[in-house]
Motif scaffolding. Sequence first.
Motif, PDB file in Angstrom:
ATOM      1  N   MET A   1      -8.569  14.386  -8.639  1.00 18.67           N
ATOM      2  CA  MET A   1      -7.656  14.461  -7.526  1.00 18.67           C
ATOM      3  C   MET A   1      -6.443  13.562  -7.820  1.00 18.67           C
ATOM      4  O   MET A   1      -6.582  12.430  -8.266  1.00 18.67           O
ATOM      5  CB  MET A   1      -8.395  14.033  -6.262  1.00 18.67           C
ATOM      6  N   TRP A   2      -5.283  14.063  -7.525  1.00 19.08           N
ATOM      7  CA  TRP A   2      -4.048  13.369  -7.848  1.00 19.08           C
ATOM      8  C   TRP A   2      -3.973  11.976  -7.209  1.00 19.08           C
ATOM      9  O   TRP A   2      -3.567  11.011  -7.839  1.00 19.08           O
ATOM     10  CB  TRP A   2      -2.856  14.219  -7.388  1.00 19.08           C
ATOM     11  N   ARG A   3      -4.358  11.860  -5.955  1.00 22.04           N
ATOM     12  CA  ARG A   3      -4.256  10.569  -5.262  1.00 22.04           C
ATOM     13  C   ARG A   3      -5.108   9.493  -5.928  1.00 22.04           C
ATOM     14  O   ARG A   3      -4.696   8.354  -6.047  1.00 22.04           O
ATOM     15  CB  ARG A   3      -4.672  10.710  -3.803  1.00 22.04           C
ATOM     16  N   ARG A   4      -6.302   9.855  -6.324  1.00 19.89           N
ATOM     17  CA  ARG A   4      -7.172   8.879  -6.988  1.00 19.89           C
ATOM     18  C   ARG A   4      -6.581   8.419  -8.307  1.00 19.89           C
ATOM     19  O   ARG A   4      -6.616   7.231  -8.636  1.00 19.89           O
ATOM     20  CB  ARG A   4      -8.554   9.476  -7.226  1.00 19.89           C
ATOM     21  N   LEU A   5      -6.053   9.352  -9.069  1.00 18.74           N
ATOM     22  CA  LEU A   5      -5.432   8.989 -10.346  1.00 18.74           C
ATOM     23  C   LEU A   5      -4.216   8.088 -10.139  1.00 18.74           C
ATOM     24  O   LEU A   5      -4.021   7.111 -10.869  1.00 18.74           O
ATOM     25  CB  LEU A   5      -5.035  10.250 -11.116  1.00 18.74           C
ATOM     26  N   GLU A   6      -3.405   8.417  -9.149  1.00 12.07           N
ATOM     27  CA  GLU A   6      -2.230   7.584  -8.858  1.00 12.07           C
ATOM     28  C   GLU A   6      -2.645   6.203  -8.370  1.00 12.07           C
ATOM     29  O   GLU A   6      -2.023   5.205  -8.706  1.00 12.07           O
ATOM     30  CB  GLU A   6      -1.326   8.250  -7.823  1.00 12.07           C
ATOM     31  N   ARG A   7      -3.713   6.135  -7.569  1.00  9.87           N
ATOM     32  CA  ARG A   7      -4.174   4.840  -7.069  1.00  9.87           C
ATOM     33  C   ARG A   7      -4.604   3.942  -8.224  1.00  9.87           C
ATOM     34  O   ARG A   7      -4.368   2.736  -8.205  1.00  9.87           O
ATOM     35  CB  ARG A   7      -5.324   5.039  -6.069  1.00  9.87           C
ATOM     36  N   ILE A   8      -5.222   4.520  -9.232  1.00 11.56           N
ATOM     37  CA  ILE A   8      -5.637   3.748 -10.400  1.00 11.56           C
ATOM     38  C   ILE A   8      -4.424   3.243 -11.176  1.00 11.56           C
ATOM     39  O   ILE A   8      -4.426   2.132 -11.696  1.00 11.56           O
ATOM     40  CB  ILE A   8      -6.546   4.615 -11.304  1.00 11.56           C
ATOM     41  N   ARG A   9      -3.364   4.040 -11.212  1.00 10.90           N
ATOM     42  CA  ARG A   9      -2.171   3.689 -11.991  1.00 10.90           C
ATOM     43  C   ARG A   9      -1.330   2.573 -11.368  1.00 10.90           C
ATOM     44  O   ARG A   9      -0.698   1.818 -12.087  1.00 10.90           O
ATOM     45  CB  ARG A   9      -1.272   4.910 -12.158  1.00 10.90           C
ATOM     46  N   VAL A  10      -1.285   2.482 -10.054  1.00  9.57           N
ATOM     47  CA  VAL A  10      -0.402   1.505  -9.408  1.00  9.57           C
ATOM     48  C   VAL A  10      -1.089   0.144  -9.296  1.00  9.57           C
ATOM     49  O   VAL A  10      -2.312   0.041  -9.263  1.00  9.57           O
ATOM     50  CB  VAL A  10       0.066   1.978  -8.015  1.00  9.57           C
ATOM     51  N   ALA A  11      -0.259  -0.894  -9.241  1.00  9.56           N
ATOM     52  CA  ALA A  11      -0.776  -2.261  -9.154  1.00  9.56           C
ATOM     53  C   ALA A  11      -1.411  -2.518  -7.797  1.00  9.56           C
ATOM     54  O   ALA A  11      -0.924  -2.036  -6.771  1.00  9.56           O
ATOM     55  CB  ALA A  11       0.354  -3.252  -9.397  1.00  9.56           C
ATOM     56  N   ASP A  12      -2.486  -3.295  -7.787  1.00  5.83           N
ATOM     57  CA  ASP A  12      -3.150  -3.669  -6.533  1.00  5.83           C
ATOM     58  C   ASP A  12      -2.225  -4.546  -5.695  1.00  5.83           C
ATOM     59  O   ASP A  12      -1.465  -5.353  -6.225  1.00  5.83           O
ATOM     60  CB  ASP A  12      -4.442  -4.441  -6.819  1.00  5.83           C
ATOM     61  N   GLY A  13      -2.308  -4.398  -4.396  1.00  2.87           N
ATOM     62  CA  GLY A  13      -1.568  -5.254  -3.484  1.00  2.87           C
ATOM     63  C   GLY A  13      -0.182  -4.748  -3.124  1.00  2.87           C
ATOM     64  O   GLY A  13       0.431  -5.240  -2.191  1.00  2.87           O
ATOM     65  N   GLY A  14       0.326  -3.766  -3.859  1.00  7.70           N
ATOM     66  CA  GLY A  14       1.643  -3.226  -3.550  1.00  7.70           C
ATOM     67  C   GLY A  14       1.593  -2.251  -2.395  1.00  7.70           C
ATOM     68  O   GLY A  14       0.526  -1.779  -1.992  1.00  7.70           O
ATOM     69  N   GLY A  15       2.747  -1.927  -1.866  1.00 12.75           N
ATOM     70  CA  GLY A  15       2.823  -1.009  -0.733  1.00 12.75           C
ATOM     71  C   GLY A  15       2.308   0.376  -1.060  1.00 12.75           C
ATOM     72  O   GLY A  15       1.636   1.013  -0.240  1.00 12.75           O
ATOM     73  N   ILE A  16       2.617   0.866  -2.257  1.00 14.11           N
ATOM     74  CA  ILE A  16       2.140   2.187  -2.653  1.00 14.11           C
ATOM     75  C   ILE A  16       0.619   2.187  -2.764  1.00 14.11           C
ATOM     76  O   ILE A  16      -0.051   3.131  -2.333  1.00 14.11           O
ATOM     77  CB  ILE A  16       2.775   2.613  -3.993  1.00 14.11           C
ATOM     78  N   ALA A  17       0.061   1.115  -3.318  1.00 13.69           N
ATOM     79  CA  ALA A  17      -1.398   1.018  -3.448  1.00 13.69           C
ATOM     80  C   ALA A  17      -2.056   1.015  -2.071  1.00 13.69           C
ATOM     81  O   ALA A  17      -3.081   1.671  -1.857  1.00 13.69           O
ATOM     82  CB  ALA A  17      -1.784  -0.237  -4.226  1.00 13.69           C
ATOM     83  N   VAL A  18      -1.465   0.290  -1.144  1.00  9.94           N
ATOM     84  CA  VAL A  18      -2.011   0.234   0.220  1.00  9.94           C
ATOM     85  C   VAL A  18      -1.945   1.616   0.868  1.00  9.94           C
ATOM     86  O   VAL A  18      -2.911   2.075   1.487  1.00  9.94           O
ATOM     87  CB  VAL A  18      -1.250  -0.815   1.058  1.00  9.94           C
ATOM     88  N   ALA A  19      -0.813   2.292   0.718  1.00  6.44           N
ATOM     89  CA  ALA A  19      -0.649   3.610   1.333  1.00  6.44           C
ATOM     90  C   ALA A  19      -1.620   4.624   0.729  1.00  6.44           C
ATOM     91  O   ALA A  19      -2.237   5.412   1.459  1.00  6.44           O
ATOM     92  CB  ALA A  19       0.788   4.087   1.162  1.00  6.44           C
ATOM     93  N   LEU A  20      -1.757   4.614  -0.586  1.00  5.06           N
ATOM     94  CA  LEU A  20      -2.700   5.537  -1.226  1.00  5.06           C
ATOM     95  C   LEU A  20      -4.138   5.225  -0.816  1.00  5.06           C
ATOM     96  O   LEU A  20      -4.925   6.137  -0.554  1.00  5.06           O
ATOM     97  CB  LEU A  20      -2.560   5.471  -2.745  1.00  5.06           C
ATOM     98  N   GLY A  21      -4.488   3.960  -0.741  1.00  6.40           N
ATOM     99  CA  GLY A  21      -5.827   3.575  -0.309  1.00  6.40           C
ATOM    100  C   GLY A  21      -6.115   4.001   1.115  1.00  6.40           C
ATOM    101  O   GLY A  21      -7.204   4.486   1.427  1.00  6.40           O
ATOM    102  N   TYR A  22      -5.126   3.845   1.978  1.00  6.21           N
ATOM    103  CA  TYR A  22      -5.261   4.263   3.378  1.00  6.21           C
ATOM    104  C   TYR A  22      -5.543   5.761   3.457  1.00  6.21           C
ATOM    105  O   TYR A  22      -6.453   6.207   4.158  1.00  6.21           O
ATOM    106  CB  TYR A  22      -3.982   3.917   4.131  1.00  6.21           C
ATOM    107  N   GLY A  23      -4.752   6.534   2.713  1.00  5.47           N
ATOM    108  CA  GLY A  23      -4.939   7.979   2.731  1.00  5.47           C
ATOM    109  C   GLY A  23      -6.280   8.402   2.153  1.00  5.47           C
ATOM    110  O   GLY A  23      -6.918   9.326   2.661  1.00  5.47           O
TER     111      GLY A  23
END
Length: 59
Positions: A1-23
């Motif tokens: 799934m695209w979201r899971r792959l993107e979540r792995i790619r982004v740094a922890d603690g950033g806004g994008i990581a938080v948004a992807l984790g929320y979703g």
Amino acid sequence: MWRRLERIRVADGGGIAVALGYGLKRWKALGRYLHDGDVSIDNNHVERLMRPWAMGRNA
């Protein structure tokens, strides 16, 4: 799934990581909403109905 792959790619603690984790955490509920248009996306109506009771409560 695209979201899971993107979540792995982004740094922890950033806004994008938080948004992807929320979703990702709420993916099942979002799918339910998208599948059945009669399901409300939020519970604001119920919260507004409960507000008078909560405001009169002693803390």
